[in-house]
Design an enzyme around this catalytic site. Structure first.
Site, PDB file in Angstrom:
ATOM      1  N   GLY A  38      69.155  73.295  91.821  1.00 34.82           N
ATOM      2  CA  GLY A  38      67.819  73.850  91.724  1.00 34.82           C
ATOM      3  C   GLY A  38      66.678  73.021  92.241  1.00 34.82           C
ATOM      4  O   GLY A  38      66.564  72.720  93.440  1.00 34.82           O
ATOM      5  N   GLY A  39      65.810  72.638  91.312  1.00 35.21           N
ATOM      6  CA  GLY A  39      64.593  71.920  91.665  1.00 35.21           C
ATOM      7  C   GLY A  39      64.851  70.565  92.284  1.00 35.21           C
ATOM      8  O   GLY A  39      64.098  70.111  93.150  1.00 35.21           O
ATOM      9  N   VAL A  68      74.081  78.140  83.183  1.00 41.45           N
ATOM     10  CA  VAL A  68      75.395  77.837  83.756  1.00 41.45           C
ATOM     11  C   VAL A  68      75.235  77.524  85.235  1.00 41.45           C
ATOM     12  O   VAL A  68      74.874  78.402  86.025  1.00 41.45           O
ATOM     13  CB  VAL A  68      76.377  79.014  83.574  1.00 41.45           C
ATOM     14  CG1 VAL A  68      77.728  78.685  84.209  1.00 41.45           C
ATOM     15  CG2 VAL A  68      76.555  79.338  82.098  1.00 41.45           C
ATOM     16  N   THR A  70      76.510  73.778  86.419  1.00 49.18           N
ATOM     17  CA  THR A  70      77.431  72.660  86.677  1.00 49.18           C
ATOM     18  C   THR A  70      78.674  72.725  85.799  1.00 49.18           C
ATOM     19  O   THR A  70      79.548  71.868  85.931  1.00 49.18           O
ATOM     20  CB  THR A  70      76.724  71.314  86.434  1.00 49.18           C
ATOM     21  OG1 THR A  70      76.258  71.266  85.085  1.00 49.18           O
ATOM     22  CG2 THR A  70      75.555  71.137  87.394  1.00 49.18           C
ATOM     23  N   ARG A 218      62.694  36.629  68.849  1.00 49.68           N
ATOM     24  CA  ARG A 218      63.140  35.235  68.971  1.00 49.68           C
ATOM     25  C   ARG A 218      64.255  34.924  67.988  1.00 49.68           C
ATOM     26  O   ARG A 218      65.197  34.225  68.294  1.00 49.68           O
ATOM     27  CB  ARG A 218      61.961  34.289  68.749  1.00 49.68           C
ATOM     28  CG  ARG A 218      60.904  34.342  69.859  1.00 49.68           C
ATOM     29  CD  ARG A 218      59.809  33.339  69.601  1.00 49.68           C
ATOM     30  NE  ARG A 218      59.061  33.665  68.396  1.00 49.68           N
ATOM     31  CZ  ARG A 218      58.473  32.782  67.602  1.00 49.68           C
ATOM     32  NH1 ARG A 218      58.574  31.494  67.874  1.00 49.68           N
ATOM     33  NH2 ARG A 218      57.803  33.155  66.543  1.00 49.68           N
ATOM     34  N   LYS A 279      50.843  37.591  52.868  1.00 44.08           N
ATOM     35  CA  LYS A 279      51.731  36.442  53.064  1.00 44.08           C
ATOM     36  C   LYS A 279      53.106  36.820  52.522  1.00 44.08           C
ATOM     37  O   LYS A 279      53.218  37.231  51.365  1.00 44.08           O
ATOM     38  CB  LYS A 279      51.170  35.213  52.337  1.00 44.08           C
ATOM     39  CG  LYS A 279      51.876  33.909  52.665  1.00 44.08           C
ATOM     40  CD  LYS A 279      51.577  33.449  54.090  1.00 44.08           C
ATOM     41  CE  LYS A 279      52.062  32.030  54.346  1.00 44.08           C
ATOM     42  NZ  LYS A 279      51.293  31.023  53.597  1.00 44.08           N
ATOM     43  N   HIS A 280      54.117  36.702  53.339  1.00 42.31           N
ATOM     44  CA  HIS A 280      55.486  37.033  52.950  1.00 42.31           C
ATOM     45  C   HIS A 280      55.568  38.431  52.360  1.00 42.31           C
ATOM     46  O   HIS A 280      56.171  38.653  51.306  1.00 42.31           O
ATOM     47  CB  HIS A 280      56.048  36.002  51.983  1.00 42.31           C
ATOM     48  CG  HIS A 280      56.253  34.664  52.627  1.00 42.31           C
ATOM     49  ND1 HIS A 280      56.861  33.606  51.997  1.00 42.31           N
ATOM     50  CD2 HIS A 280      55.925  34.193  53.857  1.00 42.31           C
ATOM     51  CE1 HIS A 280      56.894  32.563  52.801  1.00 42.31           C
ATOM     52  NE2 HIS A 280      56.327  32.899  53.944  1.00 42.31           N
ATOM     53  N   GLY A 309      48.134  30.572  57.133  1.00 44.41           N
ATOM     54  CA  GLY A 309      49.322  31.033  57.839  1.00 44.41           C
ATOM     55  C   GLY A 309      49.664  32.482  57.553  1.00 44.41           C
ATOM     56  O   GLY A 309      50.798  32.911  57.756  1.00 44.41           O
ATOM     57  N   ASN A 422      57.770  42.784  39.871  1.00 46.58           N
ATOM     58  CA  ASN A 422      56.761  43.380  38.996  1.00 46.58           C
ATOM     59  C   ASN A 422      55.368  42.986  39.480  1.00 46.58           C
ATOM     60  O   ASN A 422      55.119  41.816  39.730  1.00 46.58           O
ATOM     61  CB  ASN A 422      56.949  42.922  37.556  1.00 46.58           C
ATOM     62  CG  ASN A 422      58.157  43.543  36.893  1.00 46.58           C
ATOM     63  OD1 ASN A 422      58.302  44.743  36.917  1.00 46.58           O
ATOM     64  ND2 ASN A 422      59.003  42.725  36.281  1.00 46.58           N
ATOM     65  N   HIS A 528      60.440  47.197  45.902  1.00 46.52           N
ATOM     66  CA  HIS A 528      61.458  46.143  45.860  1.00 46.52           C
ATOM     67  C   HIS A 528      61.733  45.594  47.249  1.00 46.52           C
ATOM     68  O   HIS A 528      61.311  46.153  48.235  1.00 46.52           O
ATOM     69  CB  HIS A 528      62.753  46.696  45.248  1.00 46.52           C
ATOM     70  CG  HIS A 528      62.640  46.975  43.792  1.00 46.52           C
ATOM     71  ND1 HIS A 528      62.453  48.255  43.291  1.00 46.52           N
ATOM     72  CD2 HIS A 528      62.659  46.154  42.722  1.00 46.52           C
ATOM     73  CE1 HIS A 528      62.373  48.202  41.973  1.00 46.52           C
ATOM     74  NE2 HIS A 528      62.492  46.941  41.600  1.00 46.52           N
TER      75      HIS A 528
END
Length: 528
Positions: A38-39, A68, A70, A218, A279-280, A309, A422, A528
């Site tokens: 086709g296209g 349909v 191929t 990294r 942080k963390h 940091g 908590n 958690h």
């Protein structure tokens, strides 16, 4: 030295024709017959190439609106026939099936169609059948057939053809692996749409995920762990899709912490200027104020030790004055919807600091799911998009909170939702006064938060900690009165918590005895 298998016939059928012309030219230059549909065939002829239509190869016209074209033995037999298998080659000769040595395919844009808001019939018509069938056939028979599904590989294919006249087994294997990943991701997208979009199943019996690698990191949480960032095809505002303006490459921990900061900052979307310091993966300072600069100072004062940091996120465009203040301490990552020129100039002096611009903030109430791997499986749940407003609150003490206490309660509650359980959060006047995170009991979280508040008062020379006269939020109910009494000792005058403990009456009585106002939310925010 590896053999470079020559391409005698190539079948090209692509939705995305970007970059196809140089590849077609290289194939023709090396003597390959071009077969197309086709296209794609029309485009190749427009570029001046000789092309055989698939219908000419199969002896059947394209039919059923292109469904349909191929799906025929002369296509799949030519792809799947094993060249060193005498029976296969005899069958190909008997039925007039010529070998196809390369298949270049990319698939109907199913996900783009879904995202465009198309109707169901249009979405169904954009489920590719012939394309994935050819891809899988060619990938299975990669010993003899090269399968090219990614336009980014066109240059490498051209380079191999020009340098060696063909492709090695190793290269064909790499292409096959990518091809199988493509069809797996494609089917995952289709199955997800059927389950979630069409059938409304939040938790179908079988689930497949479709993602692609955005970056190889990294390392993981620790240097001995490898890691990578994968993102879904449909990209939403967030850390994964953010534009990194400056700084060194992001690590696994940077991305994890940045996401936690950005997720909390989005809670203040559309509100007063807000700053979040993480942080963390835990907030260590959060504030809203009349200016971003003031919000930064208020957030920093909650726990300036932990802020060193840390990761800083905000709910609006970063300005130069605020950027200069942030740059005064060591900061790993700054995230904002945007930044003005003065802000980018201020942060550019810190070469290692990463500046991420997200363009927008996601809706904190958006639906979605979160995933957590466990040994032998994955836990999947709805994301915690629960929100509490004033009308949801139930006053359970003799004294009702004042308007200011209510505002502080709701601010503390918003932050507590993003603190590891908590969680205990003290807040006063739109800023956190102390945060206790991730302890094994609620009393210790309350004490740790109060200790941090005391340290801040000592550092900044305040007469008393900001916990005095504050509201305190607990992410889950107080199972005993001891945690609440620790908060009262720290100076809290109002409490917001879910309620629901078998000892609620005991806790309420203790609050009344301490002169506290307390409200129940009826909603818990464990993290958690």
């Amino acid at each position: 030295m590896q053999d470079h298998k020559k391409i005698t016939r190539a079948l090209l059928s692509v939705t995305d024709k970007e970059g196809l012309e140089p590849l077609a030219a290289a194939l023709a230059r090396h003597g390959a017959e071009l077969v197309s549909t086709g296209g794609t065939a029309a485009k190749l002829r427009e570029w001046g190439h000789d092309v055989k239509d698939v219908s000419e190869l199969t002896g059947f016209p394209e039919m059923m609106d292109g469904r349909v074209k191929t799906l025929h033995p002369k296509v799949h037999g030519g792809i799947l026939g094993v060249r060193n298998n005498a029976d296969h080659m005899a069958a190909m000769d008997e039925h007039g099936i010529g070998p196809i040595d390369m298949v270049v395919v990319n698939l109907y844009a199913f996900e783009k169609t879904v995202m465009s808001g198309a109707d169901r019939d249009t979405i169904i018509e954009n489920i590719d059948i012939g394309g994935p069938s050819m891809v899988r056939s060619a990938a299975k028979n990669h010993e003899d057939v090269a399968i090219v599904t990614d336009p980014l590989d066109y240059d490498a294919v051209i380079g191999e053809l020009d340098a060696h006249g063909g492709l090695t087994q190793e290269f064909r294997s790499i292409l096959a692996a990518k091809a199988f990943a493509l069809t797996a991701a494609y089917d995952a997208a289709i199955s997800s749409w059927f389950a979630f979009g069409d059938q409304g199943q939040a938790y179908p019996d079988r689930r497949a995920l479709a993602m692609h690698k955005a970056d190889e990191l990294r390392y993981g949480e620790n240097p001995h762990q490898k890691a990578a960032l994968y993102i879904p095809q449909a990209v939403a505002p967030g850390i994964a899709a953010a534009r990194q303006v400056q700084g060194k490459a992001l690590s696994y921990n940077n991305l994890n912490d940045a996401d936690a900061a950005f997720d909390l900052a989005s809670e203040f979307r559309g509100g007063d200027p807000a700053i979040v310091i993480v942080k963390h993966a835990n907030p260590c300072g959060v504030a809203q104020a009349s200016s971003l600069r003031q919000a930064w100072q208020d957030a920093l004062e909650c726990d300036s030790v932990s802020a060193f940091g840390g990761i800083v996120a905000m709910n609006r465009t970063l300005d130069g004055e605020t950027a200069e203040a942030i740059a005064e301490i060591f900061t790993e990552v700054v995230i904002a919807p945007d930044a003005d020129e003065a802000a980018m100039a201020a942060l550019s002096k810190k070469k290692n600091l990463r500046l991420l611009l997200t363009g927008d903030l996601p809706d904190p109430a958006r639906p979605g799911q979160t995933m957590k791997p466990i040994a032998g499986g994955i836990l999947i749940q709805d994301r915690d998009n629960g929100k509490v407003v004033r009308d949801d609150l139930k006053v359970v003490t003799k004294r009702a909170p004042s308007e200011q206490e209510l505002a502080d309660c709701l601010f503390a509650w918003t932050v507590a939702k993003h603190v590891k359980s908590n969680a205990i959060v003290y807040a006063k006047d739109g800023m956190t006064a102390g945060i206790g995170a991730g302890q094994m009991n609620r009393r210790d979280s309350a004490r740790i938060a109060a200790i941090k508040a005391g340290e801040a008062a000592e550092k900044y020379g305040w007469d008393q900690p900001k916990t005095v006269g504050s509201a305190v939020a607990s992410d889950a109910f107080f199972p005993f009165a001891d945690g609440l009494l620790s908060a009262a000792e720290a100076g809290a005058t109002a409490v917001i918590q879910p309620g629901g403990s078998i000892r609620d009456d005991e806790v309420i009585a203790a609050a009344d005895d301490a002169g506290l106002a307390m409200v129940f939310t009826g909603m818990r925010h464990f993290r958690h």
